[in-house]
Design an enzyme around this catalytic site. Structure first.
Site, PDB file in Angstrom:
ATOM      1  N   GLY A 239      35.760  35.970  34.868  1.00 42.90           N
ATOM      2  CA  GLY A 239      37.032  35.787  35.236  1.00 42.90           C
ATOM      3  C   GLY A 239      38.241  36.274  34.174  1.00 42.90           C
ATOM      4  N   GLY A 277      32.773  40.314  35.387  1.00 44.59           N
ATOM      5  CA  GLY A 277      32.533  41.208  36.449  1.00 44.59           C
ATOM      6  C   GLY A 277      33.574  42.514  36.278  1.00 44.59           C
ATOM      7  N   ARG A 278      34.759  41.786  36.643  1.00 44.66           N
ATOM      8  CA  ARG A 278      36.110  42.624  36.802  1.00 44.66           C
ATOM      9  C   ARG A 278      36.454  43.463  35.511  1.00 44.66           C
ATOM     10  NH1 ARG A 278      40.318  41.667  40.192  1.00 44.66           N
ATOM     11  NH2 ARG A 278      39.258  39.581  40.739  1.00 44.66           N
ATOM     12  N   ARG A 314      41.930  45.323  48.375  1.00 45.27           N
ATOM     13  CA  ARG A 314      42.599  44.453  47.595  1.00 45.27           C
ATOM     14  C   ARG A 314      43.998  44.264  47.764  1.00 45.27           C
ATOM     15  NH1 ARG A 314      43.060  44.849  42.817  1.00 45.27           N
ATOM     16  NH2 ARG A 314      42.872  42.559  42.330  1.00 45.27           N
ATOM     17  N   TYR A 318      44.896  40.606  48.795  1.00 46.86           N
ATOM     18  CA  TYR A 318      45.602  39.742  47.578  1.00 46.86           C
ATOM     19  C   TYR A 318      46.933  40.057  47.237  1.00 46.86           C
ATOM     20  CZ  TYR A 318      40.688  39.311  46.655  1.00 46.86           C
ATOM     21  OH  TYR A 318      39.150  39.008  46.619  1.00 46.86           O
ATOM     22  N   CYS A 346      44.908  51.237  61.729  1.00 50.52           N
ATOM     23  CA  CYS A 346      46.067  50.613  62.857  1.00 50.52           C
ATOM     24  C   CYS A 346      46.198  49.227  62.404  1.00 50.52           C
ATOM     25  CB  CYS A 346      45.462  50.822  64.052  1.00 50.52           C
ATOM     26  SG  CYS A 346      44.954  52.560  64.389  1.00 50.52           S
ATOM     27  N   TYR A 375      35.589  45.269  42.693  1.00 53.42           N
ATOM     28  CA  TYR A 375      35.917  44.845  44.025  1.00 53.42           C
ATOM     29  C   TYR A 375      36.755  45.814  44.795  1.00 53.42           C
ATOM     30  CZ  TYR A 375      35.092  40.461  41.312  1.00 53.42           C
ATOM     31  OH  TYR A 375      34.298  39.771  40.637  1.00 53.42           O
TER      32      TYR A 375
HETATM   33  C1  PLP Z   1      32.823  36.292  40.910  1.00 58.30           C
HETATM   34  C2  PLP Z   1      32.300  35.555  40.003  1.00 58.30           C
HETATM   35  C3  PLP Z   1      32.161  35.976  38.450  1.00 58.30           C
HETATM   36  C4  PLP Z   1      33.053  37.125  37.907  1.00 58.30           C
HETATM   37  O1  PLP Z   1      34.437  37.196  37.800  1.00 58.30           O
HETATM   38  P1  PLP Z   1      35.178  38.394  37.321  1.00 58.30           P
HETATM   39  O2  PLP Z   1      36.552  37.928  37.612  1.00 58.30           O
HETATM   40  O3  PLP Z   1      34.903  39.564  38.123  1.00 58.30           O
HETATM   41  O4  PLP Z   1      34.805  38.430  35.874  1.00 58.30           O
HETATM   42  C5  PLP Z   1      31.303  35.358  37.517  1.00 58.30           C
HETATM   43  N1  PLP Z   1      30.615  34.253  38.046  1.00 58.30           N
HETATM   44  C6  PLP Z   1      30.786  33.807  39.327  1.00 58.30           C
HETATM   45  C7  PLP Z   1      30.014  32.534  39.481  1.00 58.30           C
HETATM   46  C8  PLP Z   1      31.543  34.337  40.331  1.00 58.30           C
HETATM   47  O5  PLP Z   1      31.631  33.923  41.284  1.00 58.30           O
END
Ligand code: PLP
Length: 421
Positions: A239, A277-278, A314, A318, A346, A375
């Site tokens: 996150g 992830g991000r 995105r 969002y 479209c 993403y």
């Molecule tokens: C999406 C997700 C992540 C990764 O979140 P990021 O914001 O991309 O770091 C980690 N753990 C869980 C359970 C997720 O659903």
């Protein structure tokens, strides 16, 4: 920091000019930097140095096999949320003992595949899921290692569609009920409780919500241990946000996040897992697109690109901001022009930016969306029968096509006509 910089007037990915890649693979395409991916993984790994830990890359951010193989080789674990992601992780070389399985709706088939193929732990999200996993594990003669995802009811202060740690969200079980749920888990012979899981949302730009959540996890660890459970792992989710706008103040750094983890949880003697992830993939990728037309409307000019919302959703989904820059470096002092930047799909939602200042560009010019490595490709679709766009991985002066663009024939051949027609 990333490795997409102007050199000799051309935007490069590491040592490769993007114009060269565009000439070879055609636009639009995604381009990822090995050096940036590597650097971001190491930032997290080093932030937790001195603590027993595993950085489990959340592969829903970018699950290209080449990116996954790189992560596996760096020593990362993988956080998967579906049977498809589990299969991708295994195919890329992640050993089962480094794969954690998250997600609110794991099916029996997914549980079976992971138990048979090997799994570090399941992060359980509900009591019904717990009962089903117990049944599946027993039917295979196995014991499933589990944590329970607790919802700490903290406000992550992020976009509502990516906040997951408030009591109104569908994720996890309320932390107030955790002791009851752990008691049930401990009573099920097909499950082995190994720890606690928490993930409060994505694109967090402050540490404070993490601090609040970690305090609650520390208190819960003590309470569950007092109840007789073995809590040896804490999975803290992902996150941490990235700076999508260069001009904005920067989100906290992995090193600051790591220091907070150690401060709040270091004394518990647990192995720490995190699931970024991000932050690993986001700024390690860009989307390169060509201008098709510049169309003058009433009081505004539209820049119509060959990339669209199906390639990068995105902004439409969002309201997200991506910096968009010309691939050919503008001359110093050139006056920017104001554009609405759109794709050809479209839908009015197929708008990347409104009233965006950009050095003047015209048909045939290339532009790059920054921070598109997470993403981006994973959320793409073939809406409007626009085939999924290619992905390219760069390493120093080399580049490789790591997903080819399907031809129209290949796209059409996936459908079949019933025999009665
Ligand atoms: C999406 C997700 C992540 C990764 O979140 P990021 O914001 O991309 O770091 C980690 N753990 C869980 C359970 C997720 O659903």
């Amino acid at each position: 920091m990333d490795h997409f910089l102007y050199r000799d007037g051309v935007l490069h990915a590491e040592d490769v000019p993007l114009t060269e890649i565009a000439a070879e693979v055609g636009t639009p395409f995604y381009c990822y930097s090995t050096a940036t991916l590597t650097r971001h993984f190491r930032l997290f790994d080093e932030a937790l140095a001195g603590t027993d830990h595993l950085v489990c890359y959340a592969m829903k951010a970018n699950s290209n096999q080449a990116v996954l193989k790189l992560m596996a080789e760096l020593g990362a674990g993988a956080d998967v949320v579906s049977g498809g992601e589990y299969a991708r992780a295994v195919a890329a070389g992640f050993p089962g003992e480094r794969i954690v399985f998250s997600g609110v709706g794991k099916t029996r088939a997914e549980m079976r595949a992971a138990l048979e193929g090997g799994i570090r732990q399941f992060n359980l999200e509900s009591e019904p899921e717990m009962e089903v996993l117990n049944e599946v594990a027993l039917s295979l003669g196995k014991v499933a290692p589990v944590t329970v995802r607790v919802n700490p009811d903290v406000d992550a202060k992020t976009h509502e569609k990516i906040a997951t740690g408030k009591s109104e969200n569908k994720f996890g079980i309320p932390i107030s009920r955790a002791r009851e749920v752990y008691a049930r888990a401990a009573a099920l012979p097909g499950l082995e409780v190994v720890g606690i899981d928490v993930h409060i949302g994505s694109q967090l730009t402050e540490l404070e919500p993490y601090g609040l959540a970690f305090d609650k996890v520390a208190a819960l660890t003590a309470a569950l241990r007092a109840d007789g459970h073995t809590i040896r792992r804490l999975d803290l989710g992902g996150g941490l946000g990235i700076p999508y706008e260069r001009s904005n103040s920067a989100p906290p750094l992995p090193i600051e996040y790591g220091a907070l983890v150690k401060e709040k949880l270091g004394h518990l003697g647990c192995e720490i897992e995190i699931e970024p992830g991000r932050l690993i993939a986001g700024n390690a990728g860009i989307l390169v697109s060509e201008v098709i037309y510049v169309k003058s409307g009433e009081g505004r000019d539209f820049l119509i690109l060959d990339a669209a919302m199906n390639d990068l959703v995105r902004p439409a989904m969002y309201g997200a901001h991506h910096d968009i820059v010309p691939v050919i470096e503008p001359e110093p002092g050139v006056e920017p022009h104001v554009y609405d930047i759109v794709g050809p799909v479209c839908e009015s939602g197929d708008t990347f930016a409104k009233g965006r200042k950009l050095p003047p560009v015209g048909p045939g010019d290339l532009v790059a969306f920054r921070s598109a490595g997470a993403y981006g490709a994973t959320m793409a679709s073939e809406y409007n029968s626009r085939p999924l766009i290619p992905e390219v991985l760069v390493k120093d002066g080399q580049f490789a096509l790591v997903r080819a663009r399907p031809s129209f024939e290949e796209m059409i051949a996936r459908d079949t006509i019933p025999t009665w027609m």
